[in-house]
Design a protein around this motif. Structure first.
Motif, PDB file in Angstrom:
ATOM      1  N   THR A  33       0.855  -1.184   0.260  1.00  0.00           N
ATOM      2  CA  THR A  33       0.068  -0.033  -0.051  1.00  0.00           C
ATOM      3  C   THR A  33       0.983   1.026  -0.017  1.00  0.00           C
ATOM      4  O   THR A  33       1.843   1.383   0.768  1.00  0.00           O
ATOM      5  CB  THR A  33      -0.866   0.027   1.263  1.00  0.00           C
ATOM      6  N   ASP A  37      -2.992   5.479  -1.916  1.00  0.00           N
ATOM      7  CA  ASP A  37      -3.493   4.768  -3.140  1.00  0.00           C
ATOM      8  C   ASP A  37      -4.580   3.728  -2.599  1.00  0.00           C
ATOM      9  O   ASP A  37      -4.474   2.679  -2.090  1.00  0.00           O
ATOM     10  CB  ASP A  37      -2.285   3.830  -3.614  1.00  0.00           C
ATOM     11  N   THR A  40      -4.964  -0.203  -3.983  1.00  0.00           N
ATOM     12  CA  THR A  40      -3.939  -1.408  -3.318  1.00  0.00           C
ATOM     13  C   THR A  40      -4.440  -1.672  -2.002  1.00  0.00           C
ATOM     14  O   THR A  40      -4.520  -2.804  -1.761  1.00  0.00           O
ATOM     15  CB  THR A  40      -2.534  -0.894  -3.338  1.00  0.00           C
TER      16      THR A  40
ATOM     17  N   THR B 158      -2.149  -2.731 -11.239  1.00  0.00           N
ATOM     18  CA  THR B 158      -2.160  -1.465 -10.526  1.00  0.00           C
ATOM     19  C   THR B 158      -0.736  -0.427 -10.853  1.00  0.00           C
ATOM     20  O   THR B 158      -0.505   0.541 -10.438  1.00  0.00           O
ATOM     21  CB  THR B 158      -1.610  -1.966  -9.017  1.00  0.00           C
ATOM     22  N   LYS B 163      -4.614   1.723 -12.422  1.00  0.00           N
ATOM     23  CA  LYS B 163      -3.952   2.989 -11.743  1.00  0.00           C
ATOM     24  C   LYS B 163      -4.323   4.284 -12.581  1.00  0.00           C
ATOM     25  O   LYS B 163      -4.414   5.342 -11.937  1.00  0.00           O
ATOM     26  CB  LYS B 163      -2.531   2.845 -11.576  1.00  0.00           C
ATOM     27  N   TYR B 166      -7.679   5.315 -11.685  1.00  0.00           N
ATOM     28  CA  TYR B 166      -7.733   5.589 -10.371  1.00  0.00           C
ATOM     29  C   TYR B 166      -7.226   7.042 -10.217  1.00  0.00           C
ATOM     30  O   TYR B 166      -7.865   8.029  -9.751  1.00  0.00           O
ATOM     31  CB  TYR B 166      -7.142   4.716  -9.528  1.00  0.00           C
ATOM     32  N   GLN B 167      -6.010   7.256 -11.020  1.00  0.00           N
ATOM     33  CA  GLN B 167      -5.532   8.571 -10.751  1.00  0.00           C
ATOM     34  C   GLN B 167      -6.403   9.673 -11.260  1.00  0.00           C
ATOM     35  O   GLN B 167      -6.343  10.604 -10.961  1.00  0.00           O
ATOM     36  CB  GLN B 167      -4.000   8.784 -11.420  1.00  0.00           C
TER      37      GLN B 167
END
Lengths: 312, 312
Positions: A33, A37, A40, B158, B163, B166-167
């Protein structure tokens, strides 16, 4: 019951130790982690929250019975990959547009804790990580890796978990035939058990005949597992939403407890037969199955009067 | 411009024919629709709706430039697997808890047509199918299949699409540095281009040096692709929600059109350099890149006054 009390205790201790080994390896396979984030964090939460680890345990024990070396360097990773897929499927099953569950394993569900978008991204990342772990599992031939990926792909897709969840969403609250419920149970539960055992067979270089028989075992085991889950649903000790299947047509709602008990015994008897054909090196899988089902009965007061489901 | 008008026309016809081949193969790889099975319908709709097919085209052309036999029996399947992953990611990006988009490729988005739960299940099934297709692609060594699965797993997870999405969700509407936007663009776009080219390299048995250079090419190509997308966003001809990035911090909103144009040219120049190092067998990839970017400019009146981005 499973042998003498001493034997039963030794067996329980061994399972606890195997669970710990599985969880430690999951911990190191999952991305660490980073601050901020949530994806994760959600992946780790979904996978590392206390669980029965029944699929990876089944895989490890079956591999042992099939003659696979205990020190096989990739077997544990295959077991972890299956657990990641299981965690991903639970995460997705719980989101608002699916079963809209608030609690799982005694904790708030992943989307409640991290948000729905993070839960979905975490599930996708877990699925994808599982395929990556299998594709680079040590001690497996490249052919074995490719076969294992194929098995897991089939277990997730339109002839597996996805179809099972879709059938449950579409037809779960309508009256269904026992055959339709049986098929959905195969898809929601049996296929991932089956894939777990195929991965054990791949690691152990088992014969085609053994692999076929393991598929049959997995489907009987999966049906028994689902029937027990349906019997238990509504009791307060599962850690899931209580009585979350209320209104869903299950074999319990269609056939009643007694006939489901009968069916459960019949599936376990057949599972035993399939195992006896396959496992020439020992009976770890059988012992696990017997003790697991009997323990589930023992902890649920509603079943206290029933005789043990499995007897050796 | 791309050579003489005759050459450009021949090139366009060839790409059209390749698109048709990709779409026919996707059609046969995807499960056939059964009555009442919305998940397979949604999988087919998400994948077979008209699209640019830029990732599979790039893969097929790069494989040709790398010396891969045109009749390689598994290359087309690898290309289709990448397109399935792309379709899955678009489907998920559009759902209400992500970008909440109503239109995609000129049609209602998958969740609007089939429901959110079906859209999510279809995306999961597409991802899983992609891994299954790669794990059994013909004409590839088992080692190649396992490597290809690893590449795709990394591209989704990820450190890839998950990722990036998510960002974008977390920071997209806040002020971001150009570096942060650049990184998100790599994750959202570059990594899947990169995986596509790695799959081409695996099929062609390319050297490690070539594979490394292809990664660099893919990231420059991906940045250029994303910058063009940002420039075009807001024009009415994309088939997506108009101006859907309004309020998002993109390089266009931070740097302005002119500097983004400059950056785009610089990425394409570097992409050209990387390609020149790698492609000893031809320049199909280069020709594709040049004609594609120039055509995008030509169809968008806002850029009519700009000189061609790429010149041979």
């Amino acid at each position: 019951m499973t042998g003498t009390p001493d034997e039963a205790l030794r067996h329980d201790c061994e399972l606890q130790s195997m669970r710990k080994t599985i969880e430690n390896r999951l911990d190191s396979l999952l991305p660490q982690t980073e601050e901020n984030d949530l994806v994760t964090q959600a992946m780790r939460d979904a996978t590392l929250a206390p669980g029965k680890r029944i699929r990876p345990l089944l895989m490890l024990l079956a591999a042992r019975d099939l003659g696979c070396a205990p020190a096989h360097p990739g077997l544990l990773d295959l077991a972890c990959a299956v657990e990641m897929i299981h965690a991903a499927s639970l995460t997705l099953d719980d989101i608002p547009c699916m079963d809209n569950a608030a609690m799982r394993r005694g904790r708030p569900t992943i989307h409640r804790k991290f948000g729905e978008n993070v839960a979905i991204l975490a599930a996708v990342a877990l699925l994808s990580k599982a395929f990556g772990v299998v594709s680079s599992a040590e001690g497996l031939s490249d052919a074995g890796r490719a076969q294992a990926v194929s098995e897991l792909s089939a277990a997730v897709g339109t002839q597996g978990l996805v179809k099972g969840q879709y059938q449950d969403l579409r037809e779960g609250c309508e009256p269904r035939s026992t055959e339709a419920i049986h098929t959905t149970n195969d898809l929601k539960t049996g296929v991932l058990f089956s894939a777990s055992l195929q991965l054990a067979a791949i690691a152990a270089n088992a014969s085609v005949a053994a692999r076929n028989r393991l598929r049959s075992f997995a489907l009987d085991f999966g049906q028994a597992f689902q029937l027990l889950d349906d019997l238990i649903d509504g009791l307060a000790t599962t850690g899931k939403d209580m009585n979350k299947d209320a209104g869903k047509s299950t074999l319990v709602s269609v056939l009643g407890n007694d006939r489901v008990h009968q069916r459960l015994r019949e599936h376990l008897r057949r599972a035993d037969e399939h195992l006896a054909f396959v496992c020439s090196h020992g009976a770890a899988t059988q012992q696990f199955m017997h003790s697991w089902f009997n323990q589930q009965l023992a902890v649920h007061p509603a079943f206290m009067t029933a005789p043990p489901l499995c007897q050796r």
